[in-house]
Design an enzyme around this catalytic site. Sequence first.
Site, PDB file in Angstrom:
ATOM      1  N   ARG A   1      57.525  50.364  46.950  1.00  0.00           N
ATOM      2  CA  ARG A   1      57.787  49.163  46.146  1.00  0.00           C
ATOM      3  C   ARG A   1      57.398  49.356  44.684  1.00  0.00           C
ATOM      4  O   ARG A   1      56.940  48.413  44.033  1.00  0.00           O
ATOM      5  CB  ARG A   1      57.014  47.962  46.706  1.00  0.00           C
ATOM      6  CG  ARG A   1      57.408  47.566  48.102  1.00  0.00           C
ATOM      7  CD  ARG A   1      58.417  46.431  48.045  1.00  0.00           C
ATOM      8  NE  ARG A   1      58.640  45.890  49.363  1.00  0.00           N
ATOM      9  CZ  ARG A   1      58.470  44.618  49.694  1.00  0.00           C
ATOM     10  NH1 ARG A   1      58.073  43.755  48.802  1.00  0.00           N
ATOM     11  NH2 ARG A   1      58.715  44.219  50.905  1.00  0.00           N
TER      12      ARG A   1
ATOM     13  N   ARG B   1      57.384  43.084  41.240  1.00  0.00           N
ATOM     14  CA  ARG B   1      56.826  41.975  40.461  1.00  0.00           C
ATOM     15  C   ARG B   1      55.586  42.297  39.655  1.00  0.00           C
ATOM     16  O   ARG B   1      55.235  41.554  38.748  1.00  0.00           O
ATOM     17  CB  ARG B   1      56.514  40.805  41.397  1.00  0.00           C
ATOM     18  CG  ARG B   1      57.729  40.002  41.764  1.00  0.00           C
ATOM     19  CD  ARG B   1      57.417  39.051  42.869  1.00  0.00           C
ATOM     20  NE  ARG B   1      56.940  39.807  44.024  1.00  0.00           N
ATOM     21  CZ  ARG B   1      56.726  39.281  45.215  1.00  0.00           C
ATOM     22  NH1 ARG B   1      56.907  38.000  45.410  1.00  0.00           N
ATOM     23  NH2 ARG B   1      56.308  40.038  46.204  1.00  0.00           N
TER      24      ARG B   1
ATOM     25  N   ARG C   1      63.960  39.093  36.668  1.00  0.00           N
ATOM     26  CA  ARG C   1      63.983  38.106  37.753  1.00  0.00           C
ATOM     27  C   ARG C   1      64.061  36.674  37.241  1.00  0.00           C
ATOM     28  O   ARG C   1      64.403  35.767  37.994  1.00  0.00           O
ATOM     29  CB  ARG C   1      62.768  38.304  38.657  1.00  0.00           C
ATOM     30  CG  ARG C   1      62.927  39.443  39.642  1.00  0.00           C
ATOM     31  CD  ARG C   1      63.810  39.069  40.847  1.00  0.00           C
ATOM     32  NE  ARG C   1      63.054  38.264  41.804  1.00  0.00           N
ATOM     33  CZ  ARG C   1      63.242  36.982  42.008  1.00  0.00           C
ATOM     34  NH1 ARG C   1      64.140  36.314  41.325  1.00  0.00           N
ATOM     35  NH2 ARG C   1      62.520  36.345  42.902  1.00  0.00           N
TER      36      ARG C   1
ATOM     37  N   ASP D   1      66.808  46.370  49.272  1.00  0.00           N
ATOM     38  CA  ASP D   1      65.861  45.805  50.223  1.00  0.00           C
ATOM     39  C   ASP D   1      66.301  46.249  51.609  1.00  0.00           C
ATOM     40  O   ASP D   1      67.435  46.715  51.782  1.00  0.00           O
ATOM     41  CB  ASP D   1      65.834  44.272  50.126  1.00  0.00           C
ATOM     42  CG  ASP D   1      64.623  43.698  50.857  1.00  0.00           C
ATOM     43  OD1 ASP D   1      63.523  43.717  50.296  1.00  0.00           O
ATOM     44  OD2 ASP D   1      64.784  43.260  52.024  1.00  0.00           O
TER      45      ASP D   1
ATOM     46  N   TYR E   1      63.520  41.051  62.109  1.00  0.00           N
ATOM     47  CA  TYR E   1      64.004  40.050  61.142  1.00  0.00           C
ATOM     48  C   TYR E   1      65.232  39.320  61.667  1.00  0.00           C
ATOM     49  O   TYR E   1      65.382  38.112  61.483  1.00  0.00           O
ATOM     50  CB  TYR E   1      64.319  40.708  59.798  1.00  0.00           C
ATOM     51  CG  TYR E   1      63.075  40.965  58.974  1.00  0.00           C
ATOM     52  CD1 TYR E   1      62.429  39.913  58.329  1.00  0.00           C
ATOM     53  CD2 TYR E   1      62.539  42.231  58.856  1.00  0.00           C
ATOM     54  CE1 TYR E   1      61.270  40.129  57.582  1.00  0.00           C
ATOM     55  CE2 TYR E   1      61.387  42.472  58.107  1.00  0.00           C
ATOM     56  CZ  TYR E   1      60.763  41.416  57.473  1.00  0.00           C
ATOM     57  OH  TYR E   1      59.626  41.628  56.753  1.00  0.00           O
TER      58      TYR E   1
HETATM   59  O1  CP3 Z   1      60.140  50.582  46.744  1.00  0.00           O
HETATM   60  C1  CP3 Z   1      60.907  50.119  45.879  1.00  0.00           C
HETATM   61  O2  CP3 Z   1      60.616  49.982  44.692  1.00  0.00           O
HETATM   62  C2  CP3 Z   1      62.318  49.755  46.305  1.00  0.00           C
HETATM   63  C3  CP3 Z   1      62.489  48.360  46.572  1.00  0.00           C
HETATM   64  C4  CP3 Z   1      62.133  47.729  47.895  1.00  0.00           C
HETATM   65  C5  CP3 Z   1      62.134  46.321  48.032  1.00  0.00           C
HETATM   66  N1  CP3 Z   1      61.947  46.018  49.340  1.00  0.00           N
HETATM   67  C6  CP3 Z   1      62.370  45.360  46.946  1.00  0.00           C
HETATM   68  C7  CP3 Z   1      61.820  43.998  47.097  1.00  0.00           C
HETATM   69  C8  CP3 Z   1      61.848  48.260  49.139  1.00  0.00           C
HETATM   70  C9  CP3 Z   1      61.666  49.714  49.553  1.00  0.00           C
HETATM   71  C10 CP3 Z   1      61.751  47.179  50.051  1.00  0.00           C
HETATM   72  C11 CP3 Z   1      61.542  47.346  51.485  1.00  0.00           C
HETATM   73  C12 CP3 Z   1      61.234  46.173  52.307  1.00  0.00           C
HETATM   74  N2  CP3 Z   1      61.709  44.906  52.199  1.00  0.00           N
HETATM   75  C13 CP3 Z   1      60.432  46.241  53.459  1.00  0.00           C
HETATM   76  C14 CP3 Z   1      59.810  47.475  54.009  1.00  0.00           C
HETATM   77  C15 CP3 Z   1      58.612  47.852  53.232  1.00  0.00           C
HETATM   78  C16 CP3 Z   1      57.428  47.019  53.542  1.00  0.00           C
HETATM   79  O3  CP3 Z   1      56.896  46.411  52.609  1.00  0.00           O
HETATM   80  O4  CP3 Z   1      57.030  47.019  54.712  1.00  0.00           O
HETATM   81  C17 CP3 Z   1      60.379  44.947  54.010  1.00  0.00           C
HETATM   82  C18 CP3 Z   1      59.613  44.528  55.238  1.00  0.00           C
HETATM   83  C19 CP3 Z   1      61.199  44.117  53.217  1.00  0.00           C
HETATM   84  C20 CP3 Z   1      61.515  42.700  53.439  1.00  0.00           C
HETATM   85  C21 CP3 Z   1      61.127  41.846  52.313  1.00  0.00           C
HETATM   86  N3  CP3 Z   1      61.709  41.895  51.059  1.00  0.00           N
HETATM   87  C22 CP3 Z   1      60.140  40.835  52.297  1.00  0.00           C
HETATM   88  C23 CP3 Z   1      59.270  40.485  53.482  1.00  0.00           C
HETATM   89  C24 CP3 Z   1      60.157  40.283  51.026  1.00  0.00           C
HETATM   90  C25 CP3 Z   1      59.403  39.074  50.567  1.00  0.00           C
HETATM   91  C26 CP3 Z   1      57.959  39.350  50.390  1.00  0.00           C
HETATM   92  C27 CP3 Z   1      57.703  39.772  48.989  1.00  0.00           C
HETATM   93  O5  CP3 Z   1      57.067  40.815  48.807  1.00  0.00           O
HETATM   94  O6  CP3 Z   1      58.113  39.028  48.114  1.00  0.00           O
HETATM   95  C28 CP3 Z   1      61.106  40.988  50.243  1.00  0.00           C
HETATM   96  C29 CP3 Z   1      61.430  40.768  48.829  1.00  0.00           C
HETATM   97  C30 CP3 Z   1      61.389  41.957  47.917  1.00  0.00           C
HETATM   98  N4  CP3 Z   1      61.999  43.145  48.163  1.00  0.00           N
HETATM   99  C31 CP3 Z   1      60.803  42.024  46.615  1.00  0.00           C
HETATM  100  C32 CP3 Z   1      61.081  43.293  46.108  1.00  0.00           C
HETATM  101  C33 CP3 Z   1      60.710  43.821  44.735  1.00  0.00           C
HETATM  102  C34 CP3 Z   1      60.057  40.900  45.922  1.00  0.00           C
HETATM  103  C35 CP3 Z   1      60.984  39.770  45.725  1.00  0.00           C
HETATM  104  C36 CP3 Z   1      61.086  39.195  44.358  1.00  0.00           C
HETATM  105  O7  CP3 Z   1      61.472  39.853  43.385  1.00  0.00           O
HETATM  106  O8  CP3 Z   1      60.833  37.974  44.280  1.00  0.00           O
END
Ligand code: CP3
Length: 362
Positions: free
Chosen positions: A40, A44, A53, A89, A167
């Site tokens: 990630r 943010r 965003r 994502d 999910y």
């Molecule tokens: O690594 C990177 O920089 C690439 C981007 C990336 C995102 N999600 C962007 C994202 C990656 C590799 C993911 C994977 C992801 N997404 C996983 C597996 C990794 C892990 O953390 O276990 C999972 C379970 C998700 C599902 C997901 N996406 C959730 C549960 C959420 C909401 C929780 C949160 O952190 O806000 C997201 C949103 C998300 N995906 C964000 C980002 C940068 C944040 C959302 C935002 O910008 O508001």
Amino acid sequence: MPTTTMTPEQEPQNVSLANSRFLRACRRESVDTTPIWLMRQAGRYMAEYRALRERYTILELIKAPELACEVTMQPINAFDLDAGIIFADILPPLEGMGLHLEFIKGEGPHIDNPVRTAADIDGLRVTLPEESLWFTLEAVRLARRELDGRGLPLIGFSGAPFTLASYAIEGGSSRNHVHAKSLMMGEPALWARLMEKLTEVVGQYLLAQARAGANALQVFDSWVGQLSPDDYRRHVLPYSQRAIGIARQAGVPVIHFGTDTNGMLELIRDAGGDVIGVDWRINLAEAWQRLGNGVSIQGNLDPVALFAPWPELRERARRVLDSAASAGRPGHIFNLGHGILPGTPVDTVRRLVDFVHEYRVP
Ligand code: CP3
């Protein structure tokens, strides 16, 4: 794209890429210093990301290839990281299957038509990634071009079948995975039908990302630690194995990541992957010992350590590096044990990345 038959004459800029620290470590070859990237790493905690965003939702960013490419490059421009990871994502593949995905502020992902019945599962579509996930494939092509100039590899990724099933069935994040595990335990034939569809989608999506230019692939099985080893072996391993098998046709290394995998580490390895990602709940040397000589290891600093004062963080990073070095073999990729957290200080990230590169084992 058969990378194995590619000659240096055909792709001169890829020589340094193939020799990059990150890809060398994936192949268990010696490196000048430990490679580091952060799960990630685009997100943010970065002001540049938050600024975008304010204008776009996360799904808008993901579905506009030029914006996704821009976000992919934000951490690359800010820190001396050894790999980029495509901005996307794990959940959009579920949208392609017919689920309604939205991200609700302060709550996370939400699906208002989760799969619960045989009819729901039979109604799921298995489409080609070029059709339903073209935006991420295009973002991969754009990011690959940007990263070429810097000799840096690009990581593509997908959720693993189990984490996606969770999910799809729960309709969002879940603490106990009651609906998903109930289906698995109570209706194993239905579970198998769902997992088969997800496996095909995941495998083809990974393969397509590699063909679009991703130099490595990471499979996120983030919630797999919620399962007993026995359930993992029976109800999950065969599907992860098949998805990784499809992805490996591209000839690029696969990183297989899960959290809370202490009780099933050998099974995760058996499911496949050139690199196994582990979280901080296990000592890295111990994990690598159990995994054996055949795989590289990625991890495993607690993401919360980046909120600690620098001397404390440095000590913890040093312990991860020393732990990896104690194995006496190449193949460690430094990373966090899970995604970097919102609020992480950017200066600390920079210090950590530089410390990992400068550190020499005593
Ligand atoms: O690594 C990177 O920089 C690439 C981007 C990336 C995102 N999600 C962007 C994202 C990656 C590799 C993911 C994977 C992801 N997404 C996983 C597996 C990794 C892990 O953390 O276990 C999972 C379970 C998700 C599902 C997901 N996406 C959730 C549960 C959420 C909401 C929780 C949160 O952190 O806000 C997201 C949103 C998300 N995906 C964000 C980002 C940068 C944040 C959302 C935002 O910008 O508001």
